[in-house]
Design a protein around this motif. Structure first.
Motif, short mmCIF file in Angstrom:
data_model
loop_
_atom_site.label_atom_id
_atom_site.label_comp_id
_atom_site.label_asym_id
_atom_site.label_seq_id
_atom_site.Cartn_x
_atom_site.Cartn_y
_atom_site.Cartn_z
N GLY A 18 -68.98 16.54 47.39
CA GLY A 18 -67.62 17.05 47.38
C GLY A 18 -67.59 18.54 47.06
O GLY A 18 -66.83 19.30 47.68
N PHE A 19 -68.42 18.97 46.13
CA PHE A 19 -68.50 20.39 45.77
C PHE A 19 -68.94 21.22 46.98
O PHE A 19 -68.37 22.26 47.28
CB PHE A 19 -69.48 20.56 44.60
CG PHE A 19 -69.65 21.97 44.16
CD1 PHE A 19 -68.63 22.63 43.48
CD2 PHE A 19 -70.83 22.65 44.42
CE1 PHE A 19 -68.79 23.94 43.07
CE2 PHE A 19 -70.99 23.96 44.02
CZ PHE A 19 -69.98 24.61 43.33
N PHE A 20 -69.96 20.74 47.69
CA PHE A 20 -70.42 21.48 48.87
C PHE A 20 -69.40 21.49 49.99
O PHE A 20 -69.25 22.49 50.69
CB PHE A 20 -71.76 20.91 49.38
CG PHE A 20 -72.93 21.34 48.55
CD1 PHE A 20 -73.26 22.68 48.41
CD2 PHE A 20 -73.71 20.40 47.89
CE1 PHE A 20 -74.33 23.08 47.64
CE2 PHE A 20 -74.78 20.78 47.13
CZ PHE A 20 -75.10 22.13 46.99
N VAL A 21 -68.66 20.42 50.16
CA VAL A 21 -67.60 20.38 51.18
C VAL A 21 -66.50 21.38 50.83
O VAL A 21 -66.01 22.11 51.70
CB VAL A 21 -67.03 18.95 51.32
CG1 VAL A 21 -65.75 18.94 52.14
CG2 VAL A 21 -68.06 18.03 51.96
N ILE A 22 -66.14 21.44 49.56
CA ILE A 22 -65.11 22.40 49.13
C ILE A 22 -65.60 23.83 49.34
O ILE A 22 -64.86 24.69 49.81
CB ILE A 22 -64.72 22.15 47.66
CG1 ILE A 22 -63.93 20.84 47.57
CG2 ILE A 22 -63.90 23.30 47.10
CD1 ILE A 22 -63.65 20.38 46.15
N LEU A 23 -66.87 24.11 49.00
CA LEU A 23 -67.42 25.45 49.21
C LEU A 23 -67.42 25.82 50.69
O LEU A 23 -67.11 26.96 51.06
CB LEU A 23 -68.86 25.53 48.67
CG LEU A 23 -69.00 25.74 47.17
CD1 LEU A 23 -70.47 25.78 46.79
CD2 LEU A 23 -68.32 27.00 46.72
N LYS A 24 -67.76 24.87 51.54
CA LYS A 24 -67.77 25.14 52.98
C LYS A 24 -66.36 25.44 53.47
O LYS A 24 -66.15 26.35 54.27
CB LYS A 24 -68.35 23.93 53.72
CG LYS A 24 -68.69 24.17 55.15
CD LYS A 24 -69.42 22.98 55.75
CE LYS A 24 -69.82 23.26 57.17
NZ LYS A 24 -70.56 22.15 57.76
N PHE A 25 -65.38 24.69 52.99
CA PHE A 25 -63.99 24.91 53.38
C PHE A 25 -63.50 26.29 52.93
O PHE A 25 -62.88 27.02 53.71
CB PHE A 25 -63.11 23.80 52.77
CG PHE A 25 -61.66 23.94 53.07
CD1 PHE A 25 -61.18 23.70 54.35
CD2 PHE A 25 -60.77 24.32 52.08
CE1 PHE A 25 -59.83 23.83 54.64
CE2 PHE A 25 -59.42 24.44 52.36
CZ PHE A 25 -58.95 24.21 53.64
N VAL A 26 -63.81 26.66 51.69
CA VAL A 26 -63.41 27.97 51.18
C VAL A 26 -64.10 29.07 51.99
O VAL A 26 -63.49 30.10 52.30
CB VAL A 26 -63.74 28.09 49.67
CG1 VAL A 26 -63.58 29.52 49.17
CG2 VAL A 26 -62.84 27.15 48.87
N GLY A 27 -65.36 28.87 52.35
CA GLY A 27 -66.08 29.85 53.17
C GLY A 27 -65.43 30.05 54.52
O GLY A 27 -65.29 31.18 54.99
N LYS A 28 -65.01 28.96 55.16
CA LYS A 28 -64.33 29.08 56.45
C LYS A 28 -63.00 29.81 56.32
O LYS A 28 -62.64 30.60 57.19
CB LYS A 28 -64.11 27.70 57.06
CG LYS A 28 -65.37 27.09 57.62
CD LYS A 28 -65.10 25.79 58.32
CE LYS A 28 -66.39 25.24 58.91
NZ LYS A 28 -66.17 24.04 59.71
#
Length: 83
Positions: A18-28
């Motif tokens: 979940g942390f990595f998914v959130i980081l990916k979303f914020v990056g996009k």
């Protein structure tokens, strides 16, 4: 003795995912914001170029006299004829 339960391991893995998914979303979102800023800058620059081109085409061949007070350091040079 530390005892690892299957439920605890699954929770930990899901939290990390979940942390990595959130980081990916914020990056996009940040990439999108940067692209929009670059596009806005490009459009502004293109608009300035078009305005400058229009001004140049409008005043093509016209003579303008500039009244400048900055050029006080001008020295006269004597005229010599070339042969």
């Amino acid at each position: 003795m530390i005892e690892a339960s299957l439920v605890g391991v699954i929770k930990t893995v899901l939290i990390i995912l979940g942390f990595f998914v959130i980081l990916k979303f914020v990056g996009k979102i940040l990439i999108l914001k940067r692209n929009l800023a670059e596009e806005e800058s490009f459009v502004k620059e293109k608009k300035n170029q078009e305005a400058k081109k229009k001004y140049i085409n409008k005043n093509l061949g016209k003579t303008t006299i500039l009244k400048s007070t900055k050029s006080k350091d001008v020295q006269d040079v004597e005229h010599e004829e070339l042969s």
